[in-house]
Scaffold this active site. Structure first.
Site, short mmCIF file in Angstrom:
data_model
loop_
_atom_site.label_atom_id
_atom_site.label_comp_id
_atom_site.label_asym_id
_atom_site.label_seq_id
_atom_site.Cartn_x
_atom_site.Cartn_y
_atom_site.Cartn_z
N HIS A 176 -3.64 -4.70 -0.35
CA HIS A 176 -3.25 -5.32 0.93
C HIS A 176 -3.36 -6.84 0.81
O HIS A 176 -4.46 -7.39 0.94
CB HIS A 176 -4.16 -4.85 2.06
N GLU B 243 -2.49 -9.00 2.95
CA GLU B 243 -2.87 -9.55 4.25
C GLU B 243 -4.36 -9.39 4.54
O GLU B 243 -4.88 -9.96 5.50
CB GLU B 243 -2.04 -8.89 5.36
N CYS C 190 0.84 -1.19 0.00
CA CYS C 190 0.00 0.00 0.00
C CYS C 190 0.88 1.25 0.00
O CYS C 190 1.65 1.44 -0.94
CB CYS C 190 -1.00 -0.04 1.15
#
Length: 213
Positions: free
Chosen positions: A194, A196, A82
């Protein structure tokens, strides 16, 4: 023995989801700003949430630019996510009373997305090159984006001759316009989304990165 990864803790938002995701795919993870640990780890994960300039200020306070530069000079992997991707460029047009340069590993400036709705918040597909390591097995999947700024162009010159085999692999996504969604450039990789927070596809991408550490 599992690869060691340091998630650089320089004050950028809630990064515990990154720690959990990296542990889930088999890494031994430390959340720390210790320069020695960051330099010694098999992989360095550079998060980034919020304002470009705030992230750069936090990185500078943690000696992040020097750590990143030294790792890359030694061919040691770094993954930016990001705003952790955006700071790898020379700078950003994001408003700030005190504009600061980026880390400058790549030429170019991060700019506001030209789209009817900003921020770009949600799931999007990514157009990845066929030789991508990060996207192996998840080329058709969607990933979770939250951002108002992005790199609209890829400005690093393409190498020629014998060096063409190390040409950076650039992936793209679209929100109002095309923008750089991910880059694989030798030891330096980065994603605008992202991983994750991108479910099974994001975990697979992180596993692809961890596997080559």
């Amino acid at each position: 023995m599992s690869p060691s990864v340091v998630v650089l803790d320089y004050g950028s938002g809630n990064i515990h989801s990154a720690v959990r995701a990296l542990e889930h795919v088999g890494a031994t993870v430390a959340l720390t700003a210790d320069p020695d640990a960051a330099l010694a780890a098999d992989g360095l994960f550079v998060p980034g949430v919020g304002n470009f300039h705030a992230c750069m200020a936090g990185l500078a306070a943690a000696d992040g630019p020097r750590i990143i530069d030294r790792r890359l000079a030694g061919g040691r992997p770094v993954l930016g996510v990001c705003v952790g991707m955006q700071v790898m460029f020379e700078g950003s047009t994001e408003p700030s009373a005190t504009p600061v340069p980026g880390v400058g590993e790549w030429p170019g400036t991060v700019e506001r997305l030209l789209a009817p709705v900003v921020p770009h918040m949600g799931w999007s597909t990514v157009d990845a090159p066929s030789r991508s390591v990060l996207f192996a097995g998840v080329e058709q999947e969607r990933f979770y984006f939250v951002h108002s700024y992005a790199a609209h162009r890829w400005e690093l010159p393409t190498p020629g001759g014998a060096f063409a085999v190390v040409e950076p692999l650039v992936s793209w996504a679209t929100h109002g316009e095309r923008f750089v969604a991910a880059v694989e450039n030798g030891p330096l990789s980065a994603t605008q989304f992202h991983p994750e927070k991108s479910g099974e596809a994001g975990l697979a991408l992180l596993e692809n990165w961890v596997r080559v550490l």
